[in-house]
Design a protein around this motif. Structure first.
Motif, PDB file in Angstrom:
ATOM      1  N   SER A  20      13.679  44.540  22.405  1.00  0.00           N
ATOM      2  CA  SER A  20      15.085  44.935  22.557  1.00  0.00           C
ATOM      3  C   SER A  20      15.794  44.997  21.201  1.00  0.00           C
ATOM      4  O   SER A  20      15.196  45.345  20.185  1.00  0.00           O
ATOM      5  N   MET A  21      17.071  44.642  21.168  1.00  0.00           N
ATOM      6  CA  MET A  21      17.878  44.784  19.957  1.00  0.00           C
ATOM      7  C   MET A  21      17.400  43.859  18.849  1.00  0.00           C
ATOM      8  O   MET A  21      17.410  44.222  17.671  1.00  0.00           O
ATOM      9  N   LEU A  22      16.970  42.631  19.212  1.00  0.00           N
ATOM     10  CA  LEU A  22      16.478  41.718  18.194  1.00  0.00           C
ATOM     11  C   LEU A  22      15.190  42.257  17.587  1.00  0.00           C
ATOM     12  O   LEU A  22      14.950  42.111  16.381  1.00  0.00           O
ATOM     13  N   GLY A  49      14.333  45.062   9.251  1.00  0.00           N
ATOM     14  CA  GLY A  49      14.437  44.091   8.165  1.00  0.00           C
ATOM     15  C   GLY A  49      15.759  43.355   8.093  1.00  0.00           C
ATOM     16  O   GLY A  49      16.087  42.763   7.064  1.00  0.00           O
ATOM     17  N   LYS A  50      16.509  43.366   9.193  1.00  0.00           N
ATOM     18  CA  LYS A  50      17.795  42.663   9.202  1.00  0.00           C
ATOM     19  C   LYS A  50      17.620  41.157   9.382  1.00  0.00           C
ATOM     20  O   LYS A  50      18.519  40.375   9.099  1.00  0.00           O
ATOM     21  N   TRP A  51      16.468  40.752   9.895  1.00  0.00           N
ATOM     22  CA  TRP A  51      16.124  39.332   9.952  1.00  0.00           C
ATOM     23  C   TRP A  51      14.614  39.213   9.953  1.00  0.00           C
ATOM     24  O   TRP A  51      13.890  40.200  10.173  1.00  0.00           O
ATOM     25  N   GLU A  52      14.115  38.025   9.685  1.00  0.00           N
ATOM     26  CA  GLU A  52      12.673  37.786   9.554  1.00  0.00           C
ATOM     27  C   GLU A  52      12.281  36.594  10.415  1.00  0.00           C
ATOM     28  O   GLU A  52      12.990  35.585  10.447  1.00  0.00           O
ATOM     29  N   LEU A  53      11.159  36.712  11.110  1.00  0.00           N
ATOM     30  CA  LEU A  53      10.670  35.646  11.987  1.00  0.00           C
ATOM     31  C   LEU A  53       9.329  35.137  11.478  1.00  0.00           C
ATOM     32  O   LEU A  53       8.380  35.904  11.325  1.00  0.00           O
ATOM     33  N   GLY A  82      10.516  22.670  23.699  1.00  0.00           N
ATOM     34  CA  GLY A  82      11.670  23.146  22.958  1.00  0.00           C
ATOM     35  C   GLY A  82      11.685  24.638  22.698  1.00  0.00           C
ATOM     36  O   GLY A  82      12.617  25.149  22.075  1.00  0.00           O
ATOM     37  N   GLU A  83      10.646  25.349  23.173  1.00  0.00           N
ATOM     38  CA  GLU A  83      10.567  26.779  22.876  1.00  0.00           C
ATOM     39  C   GLU A  83      11.686  27.592  23.521  1.00  0.00           C
ATOM     40  O   GLU A  83      12.315  28.440  22.869  1.00  0.00           O
ATOM     41  N   LEU A  84      11.936  27.367  24.808  1.00  0.00           N
ATOM     42  CA  LEU A  84      12.980  28.134  25.499  1.00  0.00           C
ATOM     43  C   LEU A  84      14.371  27.852  24.936  1.00  0.00           C
ATOM     44  O   LEU A  84      15.142  28.795  24.699  1.00  0.00           O
ATOM     45  N   PRO A  85      14.753  26.579  24.707  1.00  0.00           N
ATOM     46  CA  PRO A  85      16.045  26.331  24.070  1.00  0.00           C
ATOM     47  C   PRO A  85      16.153  26.994  22.689  1.00  0.00           C
ATOM     48  O   PRO A  85      17.196  27.548  22.347  1.00  0.00           O
ATOM     49  N   THR A  86      15.070  26.939  21.939  1.00  0.00           N
ATOM     50  CA  THR A  86      15.080  27.541  20.607  1.00  0.00           C
ATOM     51  C   THR A  86      15.275  29.044  20.688  1.00  0.00           C
ATOM     52  O   THR A  86      16.060  29.630  19.923  1.00  0.00           O
ATOM     53  N   MET A  87      14.600  29.693  21.628  1.00  0.00           N
ATOM     54  CA  MET A  87      14.775  31.137  21.797  1.00  0.00           C
ATOM     55  C   MET A  87      16.219  31.478  22.162  1.00  0.00           C
ATOM     56  O   MET A  87      16.779  32.459  21.669  1.00  0.00           O
ATOM     57  N   SER A  88      16.806  30.688  23.038  1.00  0.00           N
ATOM     58  CA  SER A  88      18.191  30.935  23.440  1.00  0.00           C
ATOM     59  C   SER A  88      19.128  30.842  22.251  1.00  0.00           C
ATOM     60  O   SER A  88      20.010  31.687  22.058  1.00  0.00           O
ATOM     61  N   MET A  89      18.949  29.814  21.443  1.00  0.00           N
ATOM     62  CA  MET A  89      19.824  29.619  20.295  1.00  0.00           C
ATOM     63  C   MET A  89      19.619  30.700  19.248  1.00  0.00           C
ATOM     64  O   MET A  89      20.585  31.164  18.624  1.00  0.00           O
ATOM     65  N   ILE A  90      18.371  31.120  19.056  1.00  0.00           N
ATOM     66  CA  ILE A  90      18.097  32.191  18.092  1.00  0.00           C
ATOM     67  C   ILE A  90      18.714  33.497  18.559  1.00  0.00           C
ATOM     68  O   ILE A  90      19.321  34.238  17.776  1.00  0.00           O
ATOM     69  N   ASP A  91      18.574  33.806  19.858  1.00  0.00           N
ATOM     70  CA  ASP A  91      19.162  35.032  20.395  1.00  0.00           C
ATOM     71  C   ASP A  91      20.671  35.046  20.175  1.00  0.00           C
ATOM     72  O   ASP A  91      21.254  36.033  19.705  1.00  0.00           O
ATOM     73  N   THR A 107      22.376  33.507  18.001  1.00  0.00           N
ATOM     74  CA  THR A 107      22.709  33.508  16.576  1.00  0.00           C
ATOM     75  C   THR A 107      22.414  34.844  15.918  1.00  0.00           C
ATOM     76  O   THR A 107      23.275  35.433  15.250  1.00  0.00           O
ATOM     77  N   VAL A 108      21.204  35.351  16.116  1.00  0.00           N
ATOM     78  CA  VAL A 108      20.766  36.564  15.419  1.00  0.00           C
ATOM     79  C   VAL A 108      21.580  37.782  15.837  1.00  0.00           C
ATOM     80  O   VAL A 108      21.867  38.666  15.030  1.00  0.00           O
ATOM     81  N   ARG A 109      21.988  37.835  17.107  1.00  0.00           N
ATOM     82  CA  ARG A 109      22.752  38.994  17.580  1.00  0.00           C
ATOM     83  C   ARG A 109      24.099  39.124  16.881  1.00  0.00           C
ATOM     84  O   ARG A 109      24.739  40.175  16.945  1.00  0.00           O
ATOM     85  N   LEU A 110      24.549  38.060  16.195  1.00  0.00           N
ATOM     86  CA  LEU A 110      25.808  38.093  15.462  1.00  0.00           C
ATOM     87  C   LEU A 110      25.642  38.620  14.035  1.00  0.00           C
ATOM     88  O   LEU A 110      26.636  38.856  13.347  1.00  0.00           O
ATOM     89  N   ILE A 111      24.405  38.794  13.602  1.00  0.00           N
ATOM     90  CA  ILE A 111      24.163  39.347  12.269  1.00  0.00           C
ATOM     91  C   ILE A 111      24.614  40.804  12.253  1.00  0.00           C
ATOM     92  O   ILE A 111      24.256  41.575  13.145  1.00  0.00           O
ATOM     93  N   PRO A 112      25.412  41.213  11.277  1.00  0.00           N
ATOM     94  CA  PRO A 112      25.890  42.601  11.221  1.00  0.00           C
ATOM     95  C   PRO A 112      24.743  43.609  11.316  1.00  0.00           C
ATOM     96  O   PRO A 112      23.736  43.487  10.628  1.00  0.00           O
ATOM     97  N   GLY A 113      24.916  44.588  12.209  1.00  0.00           N
ATOM     98  CA  GLY A 113      23.927  45.641  12.365  1.00  0.00           C
ATOM     99  C   GLY A 113      22.932  45.423  13.477  1.00  0.00           C
ATOM    100  O   GLY A 113      22.258  46.365  13.906  1.00  0.00           O
ATOM    101  N   ILE A 114      22.828  44.192  13.992  1.00  0.00           N
ATOM    102  CA  ILE A 114      21.857  43.921  15.050  1.00  0.00           C
ATOM    103  C   ILE A 114      22.256  44.622  16.346  1.00  0.00           C
ATOM    104  O   ILE A 114      21.431  45.262  16.999  1.00  0.00           O
ATOM    105  N   LEU A 115      23.516  44.519  16.730  1.00  0.00           N
ATOM    106  CA  LEU A 115      23.972  45.125  17.982  1.00  0.00           C
ATOM    107  C   LEU A 115      24.325  46.597  17.829  1.00  0.00           C
ATOM    108  O   LEU A 115      24.453  47.302  18.826  1.00  0.00           O
TER     109      LEU A 115
END
Length: 240
Positions: free
Chosen positions: A19-21, A28-32, A135-144, A146-154
């Protein structure tokens, strides 16, 4: 932004690549960076857990492989761990993290961490008063969040600003075509073309949704004069 994730189950993070992430990753707007800390064990069976000192049920994650995994990173940024004693994650926290250059998440499993793992983190965060298997599901939720607020992601810089929780209120209701669906019509004001009235309607509806469904949010929200007037209107309308 670069995000490192220390986990025993890197394959669980596939949804972050869609999806958008996912498009943000490709652009290259974010790196995993996924790090399996099992690879940093030293015994032949690659154990990452052991029974707790003093006895008790379940197994506890050892500090050594997690510390070695952290040390392998060229840089870490803010190190975050999910824990019941942590502050509850919210939109404000997502906004704070979205301004960081790098974040590192440590995902727990089994019965939890050796207490010394918590000393490796800068921040402990909880997503709610319930228990998950890891902790994987909570971490994914928090990353989603957070990252969607980075300019250009949405792709629309206005969207994150107008969403629920961004300004202390829930989001106003939205409509699209058809204008009339099985007798349920779009509010006339939205098709009026009067943008000043539309803006007021939206603000009032956001206040109304918050008042009806999340009144707890209003306790920390400073109503201005116009909003106080709107709230009185809402209460009067609801009492009819």
């Amino acid at each position: 932004m670069k995000i490192n994730i220390l986990t025993l189950f890197p394959d669980m993070f596939t949804p972050l690549k869609t999806s958008m992430l996912g498009r943000g990753l490709e652009d290259g707007k974010w790196e995993l960076n996924l790090v399996n800390f099992r690879k940093f064990t030293t015994d032949v069976h690659h154990h990452v857990d052991d029974s707790p000192y003093g006895g008790g049920a379940g197994m506890v994650l050892q500090v050594m492989p997690i510390k070695k995994a952290l040390d392998s990173l060229p840089s870490k940024g803010k190190v975050i761990i999910t824990a019941p004693q942590g502050a509850t994650f919210n939109q404000k926290k997502a906004q704070e993290w979205s301004k960081e250059k790098e974040l590192t998440f440590i995902c727990g499993h089994y019965e939890g961490f050796d207490q010394r793992v918590y000393d490796l983190a800068d921040e402990a965060v909880s997503i709610g008063d319930y228990v998950l298997t890891g902790g994987e599901l909570p971490t994914m939720s928090m990353i989603d969040a957070t990252v969607r607020l980075i300019p250009g992601i949405l792709g629309n810089t206005v969207s994150p600003v107008e969403e629920s929780f961004s300004h202390g209120l829930l989001e106003y209701p939205q409509y699209t075509r058809p204008e009339d669906f099985e007798g349920k019509k779009v509010p006339e004001i939205l098709t009026s073309g009067n943008h000043q009235k539309i803006d007021r309607w939206r603000h009032k509806e956001a206040l109304k949704a918050t008042y009806l469904y999340r009144p707890d949010m209003l306790k920390n929200y400073n109503l201005n004069t116009e909003e106080k007037k709107m709230l009185e209107e809402i209460k009067s309308e609801e009492d009819k």
